[in-house]
Design a protein around this motif. Structure first.
Motif, short mmCIF file in Angstrom:
data_model
loop_
_atom_site.label_atom_id
_atom_site.label_comp_id
_atom_site.label_asym_id
_atom_site.label_seq_id
_atom_site.Cartn_x
_atom_site.Cartn_y
_atom_site.Cartn_z
N SER A 1 0.84 -1.20 0.00
CA SER A 1 0.00 0.00 0.00
C SER A 1 0.87 1.25 0.00
CB SER A 1 -0.94 -0.02 1.21
OG SER A 1 -0.25 0.44 2.34
N THR B 1 -5.29 14.04 2.82
CA THR B 1 -6.59 13.39 2.62
C THR B 1 -7.52 13.54 3.82
OG1 THR B 1 -5.23 11.76 1.49
CG2 THR B 1 -7.55 11.23 1.70
N THR C 1 1.50 3.22 2.34
CA THR C 1 2.33 3.31 3.55
C THR C 1 3.66 2.60 3.35
OG1 THR C 1 0.29 3.39 4.82
CG2 THR C 1 2.29 2.93 6.06
N LYS D 1 -5.90 5.38 -5.52
CA LYS D 1 -6.46 6.73 -5.38
C LYS D 1 -6.71 7.29 -6.78
CE LYS D 1 -5.45 6.87 -0.84
NZ LYS D 1 -6.39 6.95 0.23
C1 LIG Z 1 -2.22 11.26 1.95
C2 LIG Z 1 -2.13 9.80 2.26
N1 LIG Z 1 -0.94 9.28 2.59
C3 LIG Z 1 -0.80 7.98 2.87
C4 LIG Z 1 -1.86 7.12 2.85
C5 LIG Z 1 -1.67 5.68 3.16
O1 LIG Z 1 -1.91 4.88 2.04
P1 LIG Z 1 -2.33 3.37 2.23
O2 LIG Z 1 -3.60 3.34 3.00
O3 LIG Z 1 -2.45 2.85 0.82
O4 LIG Z 1 -1.22 2.70 2.97
C6 LIG Z 1 -3.13 7.60 2.53
C7 LIG Z 1 -4.31 6.74 2.53
O5 LIG Z 1 -5.43 7.16 2.52
C8 LIG Z 1 -3.25 8.97 2.21
O6 LIG Z 1 -4.43 9.49 1.88
#
Ligand SMILES: Cc1ncc(COP(=O)(O)O)c(C=O)c1O
Length: 383
Positions: free
Chosen positions: A62, A139, A64, A190
């Motif tokens: 993901s 977000t 992260t 996204k």
């Molecule tokens: C700005 C932002 N950074 C990082 C993340 C983390 O991404 P993920 O949930 O795919 O690990 C998100 C997830 O919504 C996000 O909106």
């Protein structure tokens, strides 16, 4: 594909052709058809970030994972890192850098207020930082930070910049080659409008050189970007089995972006965002992000006290529309909409009219048709 409308800030609705790719027979991870597709995905990733001077990376995992891989690969224990905190995801970098042994300073801004480049300049001038972390689109509230000015300040002090553009790239203008940042991160679910499960990064030559010149080893196998570099240069080297279906779907979604054209896509996102924002304001809902710093991909808006949960449920149960609750300190106070990916006039109009009916259902007095009326002049610009 279904009659459910995802207007959460990711994952988002998939185009049929993107979903269809995932139902084909399984390919092996060394199958030449997969490897060819992956090479094309890397080229399309260059296009997406406008990154022809650095290197594209695409890794299963993901967003992260992309953030953590950037931190663990660039930062060594004891390095000083300045984390800009404009919301929930700015704080995630604080946690990641701390977990990996950095000395972290946080520069926090009020909810909805952009990171001020002058404040960042002052902070960087006072200490010897190795890197700065910046959220492009936050977000959790819908704010967009002025990354061009922030990166300029970082470069003035020779500080590496790591930018989370998970909710920006593809919908908000970003040109990696002109920006001068060192790492920009996004992910598949996204604005790209692919399923969740892949993180995409743009790395500068400076960042790649920094990996080579580390004094200490990277304390991670999977998240060591120097290790993944070999795979990006020569897909087919075995490191770990990639999420093949997701990566095939990602290629299809990236192809759709190239077919539309990046600039046209930025414009579409701006027009839809303008329409949604003016619709919300006409419904007496105030937007969290300050004017001038509102993202074209995500909007957070305040809901009168005690009504957020009901409105969220009505939208889902009566109209099959999914929006998101507030995160952290904004939980219960705001709702959030993701307006990105394959979004068109149809989704914007559906959302605004369903929202208006939901507001009236909880006895909030809004004029019939006001949201849609305010949005129409913008939406008519899109042909
Ligand atoms: C700005 C932002 N950074 C990082 C993340 C983390 O991404 P993920 O949930 O795919 O690990 C998100 C997830 O919504 C996000 O909106």
């Amino acid at each position: 594909m279904t009659d459910e409308l995802l207007m959460i800030p990711g994952p988002t609705n998939l185009a049929y052709r993107v979903a269809e790719v995932m139902s084909k027979p399984q390919l092996g991870h060394l199958d030449p058809r997969f490897l060819e597709s992956f090479k094309e995905t890397l080229n399309l990733t260059r296009y997406l970030f406008v990154n022809y001077t650095g290197m594209p990376f695409v890794i299963s995992g993901s967003g992260t994972i992309g953030m953590e891989a950037s931190i663990v690969s660039l930062i060594e224990p004891g390095d000083k890192v300045l984390c800009i905190d404009t919301g929930y995801f700015g704080k995630r970098f604080v946690e990641l850098a701390t977990v990996h042994g950095a000395k972290v300073d946080v520069l926090q801004f009020e909810t909805g207020k952009h990171a001020d480049p002058n404040a960042v300049d002052e902070k960087l001038s006072k200490d010897n930082y190795k890197a700065i972390t910046i959220t492009h689109v936050e977000t959790s509230n819908g704010l967009i930070n002025p990354i061009k000015d922030l990166v300029k300040v970082a470069r003035k002090y020779d500080v590496y910049s790591i930018i989370d553009s998970v909710a920006g790239v593809g919908g908000c203008e970003l040109n990696f080659d002109q920006l001068g940042a060192d790492i920009v991160i996004t992910c598949s679910q996204k604005v790209i409008a692919a399923p969740p499960g892949a993180t995409l990064l743009a790395l500068s030559k400076r960042a790649l050189d920094a990996f080579e010149n580390r004094k200490t080893p990277v304390h991670s196998y999977y998240m060591n970007l120097a290790r993944w570099r070999k795979f990006m240069e020569q897909p087919g080297v075995y490191l770990a089995t990639p999420s093949i279906q997701i990566l095939l779907a990602l290629r299809e979604a990236l192809l759709m972006i190239k077919e539309e054209g990046l600039e046209k896509r930025w414009r579409r996102h701006k027009i839809i965002a303008d329409a949604i924002r003016s619709g919300l304001e006409a419904l007496n809902l105030s937007i969290v992000a300050e004017e001038g710093y509102r993202a074209n991909t995500v909007t957070g808006f305040y809901i009168p006290e005690g009504k957020a949960s009901d409105i969220h449920s009505i939208l889902r149960e009566r109209y099959n529309i999914h929006v998101a609750h507030g995160l952290g300190e904004l939980k219960g106070k705001i709702l959030r909409i993701g307006h990105f990916g394959n979004i068109t006039q149809k989704e914007a109009l559906t959302l605004l009219s369903a929202l208006e009916m939901s507001l009236r259902a909880v006895n909030l007095n809004v004029k019939r048709g006001s949201g849609v009326n305010a949005a129409l002049p913008y939406l008519e610009e899109l042909t």
